[in-house]
Enzyme design. Structure first.
Site, PDB file in Angstrom:
ATOM      1  N   GLY A 268       0.781  -1.229   0.000  1.00  0.00           N
ATOM      2  CA  GLY A 268       0.000   0.000   0.000  1.00  0.00           C
ATOM      3  C   GLY A 268       0.810   1.275   0.000  1.00  0.00           C
ATOM      4  O   GLY A 268       0.267   2.350  -0.259  1.00  0.00           O
ATOM      5  N   ASP A 269       2.098   1.180   0.297  1.00  0.00           N
ATOM      6  CA  ASP A 269       2.971   2.369   0.261  1.00  0.00           C
ATOM      7  C   ASP A 269       4.399   1.915   0.006  1.00  0.00           C
ATOM      8  O   ASP A 269       5.308   2.212   0.779  1.00  0.00           O
ATOM      9  CB  ASP A 269       2.866   3.141   1.578  1.00  0.00           C
ATOM     10  CG  ASP A 269       3.560   4.502   1.503  1.00  0.00           C
ATOM     11  OD1 ASP A 269       3.893   4.952   0.390  1.00  0.00           O
ATOM     12  OD2 ASP A 269       3.776   5.110   2.571  1.00  0.00           O
TER      13      ASP A 269
END
Length: 288
Positions: A189-190
């Site tokens: 997600g990041d």
């Protein structure tokens, strides 16, 4: 270094073998982070981030038990329950290494080694996404995620943008309309450069581990690939994809559409967490 003064007594208890002068402080999107030689102490920057600490500790415990082929932070302790005098915190084992400088990829041998290891990292996340225990424990990206995201951006952020900024945002949000609903892989997600740590062996980078799993879900691996491209450029992303074999049809379009929303995602998260600095940074390109 204000956090070292404000949390001095607690840090002495959590890191008894470390002197304050030996500690390093980093500021993340959701946490202020104090690093010692072998431990990391995370202090939530907002109440919302503090409420997520127990879930974050549980997810990190799950990830630490998987054979991903790289290290993840292992939760050691956490505290500061609501109603206590102690601020919320989470203590993690420190993952070795440091982010890979984009300039290092100008060397072809370094770029090749890094691309192969990124591909292996993503393959490990894909394998984990097929495991029954992982699928039961991690949140699944909802089927209407991007539709809801677009609606929330319009409702919560459009009033903070210029007219030109709203037109830009509309173009970026429209690109999400055709995205399929996928939950095939563990998605960090990041997965930007700052969260992937490397060590060097014989002059070449060796993957040390991956940190900052606050936004992990079961979702579309195009999200993590988009973060790689945003950090290191399209040429390096193409090298990573080449190591994974022929990419499935539509992957490039999904990567591009998701990458176009990164600033809006940052702004919306900051807005909801009450983090004016993160919101302003995410909206910087939408206000002129």
């Amino acid at each position: 270094m204000e956090i070292l003064r404000a949390r001095r007594a607690l840090l002495r208890r959590l890191l008894p073998d470390d002197e304050p002068g030996e500690l390093t402080v980093c500021r993340g999107q959701f946490h202020d982070v104090v690093l010692s030689a072998d431990r990391v102490v995370c202090f939530p920057r907002t109440a919302a981030a503090g409420d997520r600490l127990p879930q974050r500790a549980a997810v990190l415990g799950l990830l630490a038990g998987l054979d991903l082929g790289f290290r993840t932070p292992e939760p050691l302790s956490w505290g500061g329950v609501p109603g206590s005098d102690e601020p919320p915190f989470l203590v993690l084992g420190r993952v070795p290494g440091r982010p890979l400088d984009a300039d290092a990829l100008q060397d072809s041998e370094t770029a090749e080694a890094a691309a192969a290891q990124y591909a292996a990292l993503l393959a490990g996340l894909a394998r984990a996404g097929a495991a029954e225990a992982v699928r039961a424990a991690l949140p699944h990206a909802p089927a209407d995620r991007w539709r809801r995201f677009a609606a929330d951006v319009r409702a919560e952020l459009f009033g903070l943008m210029s007219e030109a900024g709203r037109r830009r945002a509309e173009r970026e949000l429209a690109a999400l309309d055709g995205l399929p609903h996928l939950t095939t892989a563990v998605v960090h997600g990041d997965l930007g450069a700052e969260n992937v740590l490397w060590e060097y062996t014989d002059g070449l980078p060796r993957l040390g581990g991956v940190v900052d799993w606050d936004e992990v879900t079961l979702g579309d691996p195009a999200e993590d690939l988009a973060a790689v491209g945003a950090s290191y450029g399209e040429d390096f992303l193409a090298d990573v994809l080449a190591h994974g074999g022929p990419p499935p049809g539509g992957l490039a379009a999904r990567i591009a559409a998701i990458r176009g929303t990164f600033a809006l995602q940052q702004a919306l998260s900051g807005h909801r967490d009450g983090d004016a600095e993160e919101r302003a940074d995410g909206l910087a390109g939408y206000r002129s």
